[in-house]
Motif scaffolding. Structure first.
Motif, short mmCIF file in Angstrom:
data_model
loop_
_atom_site.label_atom_id
_atom_site.label_comp_id
_atom_site.label_asym_id
_atom_site.label_seq_id
_atom_site.Cartn_x
_atom_site.Cartn_y
_atom_site.Cartn_z
N GLU A 14 -15.38 2.50 -4.83
CA GLU A 14 -15.14 1.56 -5.93
C GLU A 14 -14.34 2.25 -7.04
O GLU A 14 -13.45 1.65 -7.64
N SER A 38 -1.24 -0.57 -7.69
CA SER A 38 -1.33 -0.84 -6.25
C SER A 38 -1.29 -2.34 -5.98
O SER A 38 -1.90 -3.14 -6.69
N MET A 53 -6.61 2.99 -8.13
CA MET A 53 -5.39 2.46 -7.51
C MET A 53 -4.91 1.20 -8.20
O MET A 53 -3.71 0.99 -8.37
N ALA A 54 -5.85 0.36 -8.63
CA ALA A 54 -5.46 -0.84 -9.37
C ALA A 54 -4.77 -0.45 -10.68
O ALA A 54 -3.79 -1.07 -11.10
N HIS A 87 -5.63 0.53 -0.31
CA HIS A 87 -5.03 1.79 -0.71
C HIS A 87 -6.09 2.82 -1.12
O HIS A 87 -5.89 4.03 -0.93
N ALA A 88 -7.21 2.35 -1.66
CA ALA A 88 -8.32 3.26 -1.96
C ALA A 88 -8.86 3.86 -0.67
O ALA A 88 -9.21 5.04 -0.62
N THR A 108 -10.81 2.50 -5.92
CA THR A 108 -10.17 1.18 -5.97
C THR A 108 -9.70 0.87 -7.39
O THR A 108 -8.58 0.39 -7.60
N ALA A 109 -10.54 1.18 -8.37
CA ALA A 109 -10.16 0.97 -9.77
C ALA A 109 -8.98 1.86 -10.16
O ALA A 109 -8.08 1.44 -10.89
N LEU A 157 2.29 3.04 -3.11
CA LEU A 157 2.75 2.24 -4.25
C LEU A 157 4.09 1.58 -3.97
O LEU A 157 4.44 0.57 -4.62
N ASP A 184 -2.55 -3.57 -3.27
CA ASP A 184 -3.77 -3.85 -2.50
C ASP A 184 -4.76 -2.71 -2.77
O ASP A 184 -4.95 -1.82 -1.93
N PRO A 185 -5.39 -2.71 -3.93
CA PRO A 185 -6.25 -1.58 -4.32
C PRO A 185 -7.34 -1.21 -3.32
O PRO A 185 -7.50 -0.01 -3.04
#
Length: 198
Positions: free
Chosen positions: A132, A143, A138-139, A149-150, A135-136, A191, A145-146
């Motif tokens: 998680e 990104s 990458m966002a 990509h995470a 994911t944050a 990216l 698609d976080p």
């Protein structure tokens, strides 16, 4: 009353025992000895072997989040892809250097989790917290698609650590320059999908 500092000391000693002797060597007595504590100290904090393993997993997660500069379950503040690369390279260098025992213990526990469903659930739940956070991250750097990509970023990080500690690359581990170039390539590729999809 249980002391958080004593609990951490016991968990850290257990990590050292697992890294040096595998899970077969993990006993309450071995942890007491590694921690330099009187016999019975570990069993006071973790009555069963399963409780001891859960204590280790919790400690590994806390240490990983601390190393990633996570505060109050929020991802670190990063200004762009270069910061992500720097954070990732720092994580790998720490894991294959001064904190090598933590990496080895985590791999031992991951393998054990493939044979024990109750451990798998705990291992996966704790791993999800790190995912998680990634994911944050990458966002935050744009990104497209976080979550996906995470996953890719986590796979690179764990793969780099495994290769340099337990894999064939252990005899010649990468340095900061090599890791920076490799992770930079990976992150730029991820990216770049922002441009490719629009």
């Amino acid at each position: 009353m249980q002391s958080p500092a004593r609990r951490d000391l016991i968990a850290d000693a257990a990590i050292t025992v697992i890294a040096g002797h595998g899970l077969r060597g993990l006993t309450h007595r071995a942890v007491d000895a590694a921690a330099g504590l009187p016999a019975g100290s570990t069993s006071y904090y973790a009555r069963t072997r399963a409780a001891l393993i859960e204590l280790v997993l919790s400690r590994l997660l806390a240490l990983d989040l601390h190393d990633a500069a996570v505060a109050d379950n929020r991802p670190p503040s990063l200004d762009g892809p270069d910061d992500v690369v720097a954070l990732g390279v720092g994580y790998v260098l720490n894991a294959i250097g001064p904190q090598r025992s933590r990496a080895l213990a985590r791999f031992e526990l991951a393998l054990e989790a493939t044979r024990r469903p109750e451990l798998r659930a705990t291992y996966d739940r704790m791993g999800a917290q790190l995912r998680e956070m990634l994911t944050a991250v990458m966002a935050g750097v744009g990104s497209a698609d976080p979550p996906r990509h995470a996953w890719a970023l986590a796979a690179w990080l764990e793969g780099a650590v495994f290769e340099a500690t337990a894999g064939a690359g252990g005899a010649n581990p990468p340095d900061a320059t090599e890791l920076t170039a490799s992770l930079g390539d990976v992150l730029r590729g991820l990216l770049a999908t922002v441009t490719a999809r629009h």
